[in-house]
Write a protein that holds these residues in place. Structure first.
Motif, PDB file in Angstrom:
ATOM      1  N   GLN A 140       9.552  74.128  81.907  1.00 36.66           N
ATOM      2  CA  GLN A 140       8.841  74.675  81.112  1.00 36.66           C
ATOM      3  C   GLN A 140       9.441  74.577  79.344  1.00 36.66           C
ATOM      4  OE1 GLN A 140       7.946  78.745  81.616  1.00 36.66           O
ATOM      5  NE2 GLN A 140       5.753  78.347  81.250  1.00 36.66           N
ATOM      6  N   VAL A 141      10.541  74.850  79.398  1.00 34.65           N
ATOM      7  CA  VAL A 141      11.156  74.875  78.004  1.00 34.65           C
ATOM      8  C   VAL A 141      11.337  73.480  77.717  1.00 34.65           C
ATOM      9  CG1 VAL A 141      13.421  75.210  76.964  1.00 34.65           C
ATOM     10  CG2 VAL A 141      12.623  76.833  78.544  1.00 34.65           C
ATOM     11  N   ARG A 142      11.607  72.486  78.306  1.00 29.82           N
ATOM     12  CA  ARG A 142      11.745  71.048  78.094  1.00 29.82           C
ATOM     13  C   ARG A 142      10.347  70.565  77.515  1.00 29.82           C
ATOM     14  NH1 ARG A 142      14.546  70.392  83.038  1.00 29.82           N
ATOM     15  NH2 ARG A 142      16.809  70.551  82.726  1.00 29.82           N
ATOM     16  N   THR A 143       9.429  71.179  78.216  1.00 33.38           N
ATOM     17  CA  THR A 143       7.932  70.513  77.874  1.00 33.38           C
ATOM     18  C   THR A 143       7.566  71.206  76.625  1.00 33.38           C
ATOM     19  OG1 THR A 143       7.535  70.736  80.152  1.00 33.38           O
ATOM     20  CG2 THR A 143       5.735  71.034  78.618  1.00 33.38           C
ATOM     21  N   ALA A 144       8.265  72.498  76.122  1.00 41.21           N
ATOM     22  CA  ALA A 144       7.924  73.129  74.942  1.00 41.21           C
ATOM     23  C   ALA A 144       8.805  72.484  73.708  1.00 41.21           C
ATOM     24  CB  ALA A 144       8.137  74.494  74.982  1.00 41.21           C
ATOM     25  N   GLY A 145       9.674  71.457  74.024  1.00 42.99           N
ATOM     26  CA  GLY A 145      10.388  70.629  72.949  1.00 42.99           C
ATOM     27  C   GLY A 145      11.762  70.952  73.018  1.00 42.99           C
ATOM     28  N   LEU A 146      12.334  71.644  73.740  1.00 42.72           N
ATOM     29  CA  LEU A 146      13.837  71.854  73.612  1.00 42.72           C
ATOM     30  C   LEU A 146      14.463  71.169  74.854  1.00 42.72           C
ATOM     31  CD1 LEU A 146      16.330  73.345  72.506  1.00 42.72           C
ATOM     32  CD2 LEU A 146      15.706  75.334  74.115  1.00 42.72           C
TER      33      LEU A 146
ATOM     34  N   GLN B 207      16.522  83.192  80.440  1.00 46.15           N
ATOM     35  CA  GLN B 207      15.206  83.117  79.773  1.00 46.15           C
ATOM     36  C   GLN B 207      15.114  83.721  78.212  1.00 46.15           C
ATOM     37  OE1 GLN B 207      12.108  85.904  80.868  1.00 46.15           O
ATOM     38  NE2 GLN B 207      10.813  84.342  81.048  1.00 46.15           N
ATOM     39  N   GLU B 208      16.004  84.757  78.242  1.00 46.46           N
ATOM     40  CA  GLU B 208      16.078  85.214  76.997  1.00 46.46           C
ATOM     41  C   GLU B 208      16.970  84.445  76.072  1.00 46.46           C
ATOM     42  OE1 GLU B 208      15.189  87.969  73.860  1.00 46.46           O
ATOM     43  OE2 GLU B 208      14.568  88.187  76.044  1.00 46.46           O
ATOM     44  N   ALA B 209      17.983  83.950  76.490  1.00 44.13           N
ATOM     45  CA  ALA B 209      18.963  83.051  75.598  1.00 44.13           C
ATOM     46  C   ALA B 209      18.154  81.612  75.261  1.00 44.13           C
ATOM     47  CB  ALA B 209      20.182  82.403  76.431  1.00 44.13           C
ATOM     48  N   LEU B 210      17.448  80.996  76.092  1.00 44.44           N
ATOM     49  CA  LEU B 210      16.715  79.768  75.692  1.00 44.44           C
ATOM     50  C   LEU B 210      15.499  80.190  74.592  1.00 44.44           C
ATOM     51  CD1 LEU B 210      16.617  77.869  79.012  1.00 44.44           C
ATOM     52  CD2 LEU B 210      18.127  77.497  77.130  1.00 44.44           C
ATOM     53  N   THR B 211      14.798  81.442  74.856  1.00 43.39           N
ATOM     54  CA  THR B 211      13.814  81.568  73.830  1.00 43.39           C
ATOM     55  C   THR B 211      14.530  81.920  72.288  1.00 43.39           C
ATOM     56  OG1 THR B 211      12.680  82.814  75.693  1.00 43.39           O
ATOM     57  CG2 THR B 211      12.366  83.421  73.253  1.00 43.39           C
ATOM     58  N   ASN B 212      15.582  82.407  72.276  1.00 44.86           N
ATOM     59  CA  ASN B 212      16.190  82.672  71.198  1.00 44.86           C
ATOM     60  C   ASN B 212      16.770  81.396  70.426  1.00 44.86           C
ATOM     61  OD1 ASN B 212      16.822  85.373  70.081  1.00 44.86           O
ATOM     62  ND2 ASN B 212      17.121  85.583  72.367  1.00 44.86           N
ATOM     63  N   VAL B 213      17.184  80.348  71.414  1.00 44.66           N
ATOM     64  CA  VAL B 213      17.566  78.927  70.815  1.00 44.66           C
ATOM     65  C   VAL B 213      16.368  78.251  70.402  1.00 44.66           C
ATOM     66  CG1 VAL B 213      18.309  76.670  71.566  1.00 44.66           C
ATOM     67  CG2 VAL B 213      19.381  78.634  72.394  1.00 44.66           C
ATOM     68  N   ARG B 214      15.365  78.297  70.966  1.00 43.84           N
ATOM     69  CA  ARG B 214      13.814  77.899  70.425  1.00 43.84           C
ATOM     70  C   ARG B 214      13.859  78.260  68.939  1.00 43.84           C
ATOM     71  NH1 ARG B 214      11.920  78.373  75.660  1.00 43.84           N
ATOM     72  NH2 ARG B 214      10.456  80.117  74.819  1.00 43.84           N
ATOM     73  N   LYS B 215      13.798  79.750  68.900  1.00 42.91           N
ATOM     74  CA  LYS B 215      13.414  80.447  67.746  1.00 42.91           C
ATOM     75  C   LYS B 215      14.474  80.154  66.605  1.00 42.91           C
ATOM     76  CE  LYS B 215      10.910  84.244  69.929  1.00 42.91           C
ATOM     77  NZ  LYS B 215      10.821  85.777  70.357  1.00 42.91           N
ATOM     78  N   HIS B 216      15.681  80.131  66.867  1.00 40.96           N
ATOM     79  CA  HIS B 216      16.706  80.044  65.682  1.00 40.96           C
ATOM     80  C   HIS B 216      17.508  78.829  65.646  1.00 40.96           C
ATOM     81  CE1 HIS B 216      15.415  84.161  65.258  1.00 40.96           C
ATOM     82  NE2 HIS B 216      15.688  84.497  66.439  1.00 40.96           N
ATOM     83  N   GLY B 217      17.518  78.085  66.859  1.00 42.67           N
ATOM     84  CA  GLY B 217      18.347  76.795  66.727  1.00 42.67           C
ATOM     85  C   GLY B 217      18.043  75.876  66.018  1.00 42.67           C
ATOM     86  N   GLY B 218      16.970  75.617  65.522  1.00 38.18           N
ATOM     87  CA  GLY B 218      16.633  74.426  64.609  1.00 38.18           C
ATOM     88  C   GLY B 218      15.742  73.357  65.386  1.00 38.18           C
TER      89      GLY B 218
ATOM     90  N   ALA C 193       1.315  74.852  70.501  1.00 38.14           N
ATOM     91  CA  ALA C 193       0.260  74.613  69.496  1.00 38.14           C
ATOM     92  C   ALA C 193       0.867  74.078  68.320  1.00 38.14           C
ATOM     93  CB  ALA C 193      -0.108  76.053  69.077  1.00 38.14           C
ATOM     94  N   ASP C 194       1.966  74.373  67.856  1.00 42.72           N
ATOM     95  CA  ASP C 194       2.219  73.523  66.545  1.00 42.72           C
ATOM     96  C   ASP C 194       2.373  72.056  66.763  1.00 42.72           C
ATOM     97  OD1 ASP C 194       2.523  75.966  65.321  1.00 42.72           O
ATOM     98  OD2 ASP C 194       4.738  76.132  65.621  1.00 42.72           O
ATOM     99  N   GLY C 195       2.858  71.792  68.128  1.00 43.60           N
ATOM    100  CA  GLY C 195       2.901  70.084  68.448  1.00 43.60           C
ATOM    101  C   GLY C 195       1.560  69.613  68.384  1.00 43.60           C
ATOM    102  N   ALA C 196       0.659  70.443  69.059  1.00 43.51           N
ATOM    103  CA  ALA C 196      -0.698  69.991  69.118  1.00 43.51           C
ATOM    104  C   ALA C 196      -1.325  69.492  67.699  1.00 43.51           C
ATOM    105  CB  ALA C 196      -1.514  70.818  70.061  1.00 43.51           C
ATOM    106  N   ALA C 197      -1.220  70.545  67.129  1.00 41.83           N
ATOM    107  CA  ALA C 197      -1.756  70.471  65.570  1.00 41.83           C
ATOM    108  C   ALA C 197      -1.109  69.238  65.011  1.00 41.83           C
ATOM    109  CB  ALA C 197      -1.533  71.796  64.863  1.00 41.83           C
ATOM    110  N   TYR C 198       0.038  68.865  65.141  1.00 44.24           N
ATOM    111  CA  TYR C 198       0.953  67.949  64.362  1.00 44.24           C
ATOM    112  C   TYR C 198       0.337  66.390  64.848  1.00 44.24           C
ATOM    113  CZ  TYR C 198       4.632  64.992  62.830  1.00 44.24           C
ATOM    114  OH  TYR C 198       5.737  64.118  62.065  1.00 44.24           O
TER     115      TYR C 198
END
Length: 396
Positions: A273-279, A305-316, A210-215
């Protein structure tokens, strides 16, 4: 037949009355044939069967009453008749159904019955130098009383054993029900963790898209359209899984087919799916892939799944991740690394920025259930690393 037996056990006086009738009949017939003490023998022929009717309802009282009647019969010189067989019945009754003192009284009365009867009603017993005959016939008359009393004791022991078995079966049934409730609670807790993983992962993907679509909405409508399509498909997938999980939580059944059970084979789809989300994620698999226990399969998938979710949230925004799965003979190693700005262990434990998830706690629980080990900490050179080793043979 079973119902009849159950009814007879609930109404013991009916059975005892049936047994008392022939004793009454035989006692009255033998009383008529007596040459002396007709009134006394008739009275004994009536009282003894009458007490037999209540022997199991009032074992202590009736046993004492019969011992008293026996002493009265000896004292009044009332000759024994066919109804005297009831004395054997009460020797059994006192031992089988009475208290301990009643059982001892029945034994004492049975032992004394032979000598007293011989002394009172056998004129030859008083002759001198006839003691061998007295001992022999006293023992012969006492033996049926002792056997009846022993039979009653065996009946008491058997009944106590059956009661103990019934109590044990009832206790085991209660323990089984308690264990079933514990298992249901544990299963519901596991489903709740599954629900957290589903929601956290899919909502995270939807937010990023959603953030990417808005951008890019104004400059690249096509990319915005693709992002919206990803959001829609991710939302539908999350909705299907949530409905399955909530359907299990709403009912008492926890059928396994309703719970999604992804495994190692679904990892490429998850990473795409994670790559599609931008990671950007790199995936490698070494060793000979083998069929894994379902618990290990699910644990690997949820850790990644949990580890990649946290990378997306906190990895930058510029973080990159790498997932490596190594199949070994005795265990399976899963390694997730990123080069982002660093995901602290406190953030992992919270499972997200809102602090409402399970994160590290959920990982440790999953790894602990399959007797594995989990190492979590900063990565040399920056970033974060999660390493799990899951023993395959122990988990089976």
């Amino acid at each position: 037949m079973h119902r009849l037996n159950a009814w007879l056990r609930r109404h013991p006086m009916v059975v005892d009355s049936v047994w008392a009738l022939p004793v009454l009949f035989l006692g009255l017939v033998s009383s008529v044939e007596q040459e002396r003490g007709l009134a006394g023998t008739v009275l004994m022929a009536v009282l003894l069967p009458l007490l037999m009717v209540f022997r199991r309802r009032r074992p202590n009282l009736t046993t004492v009453a019969v011992v008293g009647l026996g002493l009265v019969q000896v004292a009044l010189n009332i000759p024994p008749g066919a109804s005297s067989i009831a004395y054997l019945v009460f020797a059994y009754t006192g031992a089988a159904f009475g208290t301990e003192w009643t059982s001892r009284l029945a034994l004492a009365g049975g032992v004394a019955a032979g000598p007293l009867t011989l002394w009172r009603f056998d004129e030859n017993a008083h002759e001198p130098y006839n003691w061998l005959r007295v001992i022999f016939f006293s023992g012969l008359m006492t033996t049926p009383f002792i056997l009846s009393w022993a039979w009653g004791r065996l009946t008491r022991v058997r009944r106590a054993y059956l009661i103990e078995l019934e109590d044990r079966a009832a206790r085991l049934e209660r323990e089984r029900d308690a264990q079933a409730k514990v298992a249901v609670a544990a299963e519901r807790a596991r489903i709740a963790r599954e629900l957290h993983d589903v929601v956290a992962h899919n909502v995270s993907v939807m937010i990023v898209q959603a953030d990417g679509a808005a951008y890019v909405l104004d400059n690249s409508p096509q990319q915005a359209k693709e992002a919206l399509g990803t959001i829609a498909s991710t939302g539908r997938q999350a909705l299907v899984e949530m409905r399955r999980l909530l359907g299990v939580l709403r009912t008492s059944d926890t059928a396994e087919e309703y719970v999604p059970q992804p495994g190692v084979e679904e990892l490429p789809e998850l990473l795409e799916q994670v790559r599609t989300a931008g990671l950007p994620v790199e995936y490698t698999s070494t060793g000979d892939p083998a069929e894994l226990p379902r618990g290990v399969e699910l644990t690997v998938y949820r850790i990644v799944q949990e580890a990649l979710t946290n990378v997306r949230k906190h990895g930058g925004p510029d973080a990159r991740a790498r997932v490596a799965v190594d199949f070994r003979d005795r265990d399976l190693e899963v390694l997730i690394e990123d080069d982002g700005r660093g995901t602290t262990e406190e953030q992992m434990a919270a499972g997200g920025a809102d602090g409402q998830g399970h994160g590290l706690i959920g990982m440790r629980e999953r790894v602990g259930m399959v007797s594995g080990s989990l190492d979590i900490g900063p990565r040399p050179g920056g970033g974060f690393r999660i390493r799990a080793v899951l023993p395959l043979r122990t988990a089976k």
